[in-house]
Design a protein around this motif. Structure first.
Motif, PDB file in Angstrom:
ATOM      1  N   LYS A 121       4.137   2.858   3.045  1.00  0.00           N
ATOM      2  CA  LYS A 121       5.574   2.958   2.836  1.00  0.00           C
ATOM      3  C   LYS A 121       5.908   3.307   1.391  1.00  0.00           C
ATOM      4  N   ASP A 122       5.166   2.738   0.441  1.00  0.00           N
ATOM      5  CA  ASP A 122       5.490   2.915  -0.971  1.00  0.00           C
ATOM      6  C   ASP A 122       4.872   4.151  -1.614  1.00  0.00           C
TER       7      ASP A 122
ATOM      8  N   LEU B  24      -2.812  -4.480  -3.677  1.00  0.00           N
ATOM      9  CA  LEU B  24      -1.484  -4.843  -4.178  1.00  0.00           C
ATOM     10  C   LEU B  24      -1.553  -6.170  -4.926  1.00  0.00           C
TER      11      LEU B  24
ATOM     12  N   TRP C  97      -0.726  -9.319  -4.860  1.00  0.00           N
ATOM     13  CA  TRP C  97      -0.259 -10.479  -4.110  1.00  0.00           C
ATOM     14  C   TRP C  97      -0.319 -11.697  -5.026  1.00  0.00           C
TER      15      TRP C  97
ATOM     16  N   SER D 233       2.637 -16.527  -2.616  1.00  0.00           N
ATOM     17  CA  SER D 233       3.084 -15.831  -1.410  1.00  0.00           C
ATOM     18  C   SER D 233       2.005 -15.826  -0.332  1.00  0.00           C
TER      19      SER D 233
ATOM     20  N   ALA E  44      -1.263  -5.322   6.953  1.00  0.00           N
ATOM     21  CA  ALA E  44       0.013  -5.482   6.257  1.00  0.00           C
ATOM     22  C   ALA E  44      -0.018  -4.748   4.920  1.00  0.00           C
ATOM     23  N   GLU E  45      -1.136  -4.858   4.213  1.00  0.00           N
ATOM     24  CA  GLU E  45      -1.264  -4.180   2.926  1.00  0.00           C
ATOM     25  C   GLU E  45      -1.255  -2.660   3.102  1.00  0.00           C
ATOM     26  N   GLN E  46      -1.950  -2.165   4.119  1.00  0.00           N
ATOM     27  CA  GLN E  46      -1.972  -0.727   4.383  1.00  0.00           C
ATOM     28  C   GLN E  46      -0.579  -0.213   4.728  1.00  0.00           C
ATOM     29  N   ARG E  47       0.168  -0.978   5.505  1.00  0.00           N
ATOM     30  CA  ARG E  47       1.536  -0.570   5.849  1.00  0.00           C
ATOM     31  C   ARG E  47       2.431  -0.530   4.620  1.00  0.00           C
ATOM     32  N   MET E  48       2.295  -1.523   3.757  1.00  0.00           N
ATOM     33  CA  MET E  48       3.104  -1.538   2.537  1.00  0.00           C
ATOM     34  C   MET E  48       2.753  -0.364   1.631  1.00  0.00           C
ATOM     35  N   LEU E  49       1.470  -0.050   1.530  1.00  0.00           N
ATOM     36  CA  LEU E  49       1.047   1.091   0.719  1.00  0.00           C
ATOM     37  C   LEU E  49       1.537   2.402   1.329  1.00  0.00           C
TER      38      LEU E  49
END
Length: 109
Positions: free
Chosen positions: A76-77, A37, A39, A43, A69-74
């Motif tokens: 979700k998106d 992502l 970043w 941030s 955190a990155e895996q969770r965001m991916l």
């Protein structure tokens, strides 16, 4: 490109983002360079001290939390962007222990 010089509003200085990137710890710069992502150094520089504090200075654990955190965001998106079939169920999950170096061929180690 000219700016609106007639305004009385103060300009917000954003600094130089590459300088902020260069001030990050080497491990965090390496992680950021290989992140999936986009970043921003700003941030990530806000998140990093909190992660280190929560992980009692363990850099490996803090980087693993960033991976999570990155895996969770991916996760979700991805369905919103590519639909429910992406990634295919046959794709194994990426391990946080995998090195983030990118070779010239574009493959990750």
């Amino acid at each position: 490109m000219s700016r609106n010089l007639a305004t009385s509003l103060k300009r917000r200085s954003r600094g130089r983002p590459f300088d902020l990137f260069d001030r990050l710890p080497p491990e965090l710069r390496a992680w950021l360079a290989g992140a999936a992502l986009p970043w921003s150094p700003r941030s990530i520089s806000r998140i990093w001290p909190r992660l280190l504090r929560e992980e009692r200075g363990n850099i490996t654990a803090a980087l693993a939390r960033l991976d999570l955190a990155e895996q969770r965001m991916l996760a979700k998106d991805c369905p919103k962007i590519w639909g429910d079939c992406y990634p295919s169920p046959a794709t194994p999950p990426r391990s946080p222990a995998i090195s983030r170096r990118v070779f010239a061929s574009g493959m990750r180690a």
